[in-house]
Design an enzyme around this catalytic site. Structure first.
Site, PDB file in Angstrom:
ATOM      1  N   TYR A 113       9.018   8.151  -5.589  1.00 51.15           N
ATOM      2  CA  TYR A 113       8.925   8.027  -4.134  1.00 51.15           C
ATOM      3  C   TYR A 113       8.623   9.428  -3.602  1.00 51.15           C
ATOM      4  O   TYR A 113       8.078  10.249  -4.330  1.00 51.15           O
ATOM      5  CB  TYR A 113      10.275   7.454  -3.686  1.00 51.15           C
ATOM      6  CG  TYR A 113      10.435   7.092  -2.244  1.00 51.15           C
ATOM      7  CD1 TYR A 113       9.566   6.200  -1.614  1.00 51.15           C
ATOM      8  CD2 TYR A 113      11.500   7.608  -1.510  1.00 51.15           C
ATOM      9  CE1 TYR A 113       9.750   5.865  -0.287  1.00 51.15           C
ATOM     10  CE2 TYR A 113      11.685   7.260  -0.179  1.00 51.15           C
ATOM     11  CZ  TYR A 113      10.805   6.387   0.426  1.00 51.15           C
ATOM     12  OH  TYR A 113      10.991   6.063   1.739  1.00 51.15           O
ATOM     13  N   LYS A 186       7.422   1.768  -1.844  1.00 58.45           N
ATOM     14  CA  LYS A 186       8.467   1.183  -0.991  1.00 58.45           C
ATOM     15  C   LYS A 186       9.069  -0.045  -1.667  1.00 58.45           C
ATOM     16  O   LYS A 186      10.269  -0.269  -1.627  1.00 58.45           O
ATOM     17  CB  LYS A 186       7.877   0.779   0.364  1.00 58.45           C
ATOM     18  CG  LYS A 186       7.484   1.957   1.212  1.00 58.45           C
ATOM     19  CD  LYS A 186       8.701   2.584   1.870  1.00 58.45           C
ATOM     20  CE  LYS A 186       8.344   3.915   2.489  1.00 58.45           C
ATOM     21  NZ  LYS A 186       9.411   4.523   3.258  1.00 58.45           N
ATOM     22  N   ASP A 258       3.271   3.359   7.158  1.00 52.27           N
ATOM     23  CA  ASP A 258       2.258   4.413   7.259  1.00 52.27           C
ATOM     24  C   ASP A 258       0.944   4.007   7.917  1.00 52.27           C
ATOM     25  O   ASP A 258      -0.150   4.344   7.434  1.00 52.27           O
ATOM     26  CB  ASP A 258       2.014   5.049   5.875  1.00 52.27           C
ATOM     27  CG  ASP A 258       3.181   5.953   5.492  1.00 52.27           C
ATOM     28  OD1 ASP A 258       4.022   6.245   6.371  1.00 52.27           O
ATOM     29  OD2 ASP A 258       3.267   6.372   4.329  1.00 52.27           O
TER      30      ASP A 258
END
Ligand code: NAI
Length: 577
Positions: A113, A186, A258
């Site tokens: 991540y 995610k 995003d």
């Protein structure tokens, strides 16, 4: 009982993922990451599933497999190589991947991540090995439905769809189709941190083009080779996508990730009352920052309603953060206007002042009155009123950075802030590390060790005047997996503001008696437990707000959360004829 059928091989998932049935045999099975146990297949399974002779003779325990993988992982040189190694493991043996990552969470979360994922996104087209997720092209909107059908999932199979259009990735900008990696990242964290079964989450990239020249000129670029499509064509593409998601997986949680600033807010506004939806950059960031703020309030002793907060970088995250804190203030009795007046937002043209050129709609609520700042230095100039000037004038108690401007919290600004408050709460949140508005070691130096610091990227402990200072990281991973788990465990129809506040409070409640040097936020070593607590708080808030599944009581939430969570253990695999 859950039943899932992947198109090939046929895979039936039973008993919440503890039993898988499949018609795959032999090498097919070993190449199916979800089913593969590698050397942990038992003798009996090897016989029943056509694996005899295809594996070395020893049957190895999952723990030994995990130890071997960790040894190999440590031999990889550099974070990116480690990330590539783990991705290959994920594509080979999903359960083992999750087991290893969960065992070494603190060490591996920054690899799978942020911040390492930024590199994986930038190098997507060059490092590409195997596709994950769904790729939807704006040039072929008629293919949206068939693309989902091709995954082979039924209406009940998917809990969460994570979607990005790759426009504003993590602070590194527009990475086009490479943005699929943020949706995948995610998804992985949902499973690692909260135990949401990985096969119940779908990552999706909406490829609407890219304005990144490097990508457009890169012969290996894998996305649509044209500029971003905007306006009506963009909106109708997104609308078709949402409609297909709603129809394909009713009740699903749609997670936006995003998107560009304007689109992020617009899309959330447009869809938040229509389906269960959540924007992590705005709401997840808001919730974790609210958690940090609440912890800062507790540690500093300055009550929330008396805080004076400077937001440096009033974009998607900055305004999302301000909204969350403002709503928390309103819940404590302030009006929206009174609460908004506790904020000073600074953007690229300085302090946001009403009527100034270039201020966005969402900044307006926080814009200061022109007469209030008339005599401030910089008023009327091209650069506007600077951070130092704002600090000098208002003596803020908190400074939050979401600007992506490296080093923006200068020594002068920070020293000025430390003059006006005993315990300056300072949060340079921009990612990745090199975009951070300040380094924690500098902040401690400039404030004589007084600063209460929360950062966006992970920073090592700081040694200062004989003491060790742990630096809290406002990592969305502390909240959004629990928000997702709580939402799906109680089958909530919406993600409400109260659910987000409940998540923030659950995180902040971990800091009880603050001692100098402690981190303001919990670390990730106990992330599974933290996510469980967050999920329970979120589920209970959903019930209170009457958006949860009918008939569920507050007392049922703990059980519902535990039942929804998956442990990274190999399932039993039964042959299907
Ligand atoms: P954004 O691009 O929407 O916002 C950045 C804002 O900063 C824009 O409004 C821009 O005009 C402003 N800005 C640019 N230069 C400036 C300057 N010199 N002075 C003042 N303002 C300036 O980006 P977004 O999505 O809001 O993200 C911002 C940063 O926050 C990113 O680095 C992101 O990684 C980080 N972030 C951190 C999170 C966390 O720690 N939990 C979560 C989400 C975002």
């Amino acid at each position: 009982m859950t039943v899932t059928t992947f198109i090939h091989p046929v895979v039936v998932v039973k008993n919440k993922g503890r039993i898988f049935e499949t018609d795959a045999r032999g090498r097919d099975l070993l190449t199916h990451a979800r089913l593969n146990k590698g050397t942990a297949f038992t003798e009996q399974e090897r016989r029943a599933l056509g694996l005899t002779g295809l594996l070395p003779p020893a049957v190895i325990s999952p723990q030994s497999q995990s130890d071997r993988v960790y040894e190999q992982y440590q031999r990889q040189q550099g974070d990116e190589a480690k990330q590539v190694y783990l991705t290959a493991l994920l594509n080979r043996n999903e359960t083992l991947f999750y087991r290893v990552v969960i065992e070494h969470l603190e060490e591996m979360l920054p690899i799978i991540y942020t911040p390492t994922i930024a590199k994986a996104i930038q190098h997507f087209s060059h490092e590409f090995r195997s596709p994950q997720g769904i790729y939807l092209s704006i040039n072929k909107p008629d293919d949206i439905e068939v693309s989902f059908r091709n995954c082979g999932f039924t209406k009940e199979d998917i809990d969460i769809v994570v979607v990005s259009d790759g426009e504003r990735i993590l602070g590194i900008g527009d990475w086009g189709v490479g943005g699929v990696n943020i949706a995948i990242g995610k998804k992985t964290v949902y499973s690692v941190a909260a135990g949401i079964p990985p096969w119940r989450i779908l990552p999706v990239i909406l490829d609407v083009g890219t304005n990144n020249k490097t990508l457009l000129e890169d012969p290996l670029y894998l996305g649509n080779r044209h500029e971003r499509v905007t306006g009506e064509a963009y909106d109708s593409f997104v609308e078709r996508f949402v409609a297909v998601v709603e129809q394909s997986y009713p009740g699903v949680l749609l997670h936006w990730e995003d998107f560009g600033g304007q689109n992020a807010r617009r899309l959330l506004e447009k869809y938040k009352d229509r389906l269960c939806t959540f924007n992590d950059d705005m709401q997840g960031t808001g919730a974790i920052t609210l958690a940090a703020v609440l912890a800062g309030v507790q540690a500093s002793g300055v009550p929330l309603l008396e805080q004076k907060i400077v937001i440096f970088g009033a974009g998607t995250a900055g305004i999302g953060i301000a909204d969350q804190i403002r709503q928390a203030m309103q819940r404590k009795g302030m009006s929206a206007t009174e609460a908004a007046a506790r904020f000073w937002c600074i953007d690229r043209y300085g302090l946001v002042v009403q009527g100034a050129e270039g201020i966005t709609d969402v900044q307006k609520l926080y814009a200061r009155q022109p007469d209030e700042v008339e005599s401030w230095e910089g008023r009327g100039s091209k650069e506007g009123i600077s951070l130092v000037e704002v600090i000098r004038r208002i003596q803020p108690t908190m400074l939050i950075g979401a600007s992506t401007v490296s080093g923006a919290f200068t020594e002068e600004a920070v020293r000025e802030m430390a003059k006006g408050t005993k315990t300056p709460v300072i949060m340079p949140l921009s990612n990745p590390t090199e975009k951070s508005e300040a380094k924690p070691a500098d902040l401690l130096n400039w404030t004589d060790g007084k600063a209460l610091i929360v950062t966006g990227s992970p920073f090592a402990d700081v040694e200062y005047k004989g003491g060790t200072y742990k630096i809290g990281q406002a990592n969305n991973a502390l909240v959004y997996p629990g928000i997702g788990l709580g939402t799906i465990a109680v089958k909530a129809s919406r993600v409400t503001d109260s659910m987000l506040t409940a998540a923030a409070e659950a995180v902040a409640s971990k800091i009880t008696h603050y001692k100098a040097g402690e981190s303001l936020l919990p670390g990730v070593h106990d992330l599974r437990l933290l996510s469980r607590d967050v999920a329970i708080a979120v589920g209970q808030a959903a019930i209170k707000e009457d958006v949860a599944s009918k008939g569920l009581m507050a007392d049922d939430v703990e059980r519902a959360v535990d039942e929804a969570a998956w442990q990274a253990e190999y399932p039993e695999i039964h042959p299907l004829d």
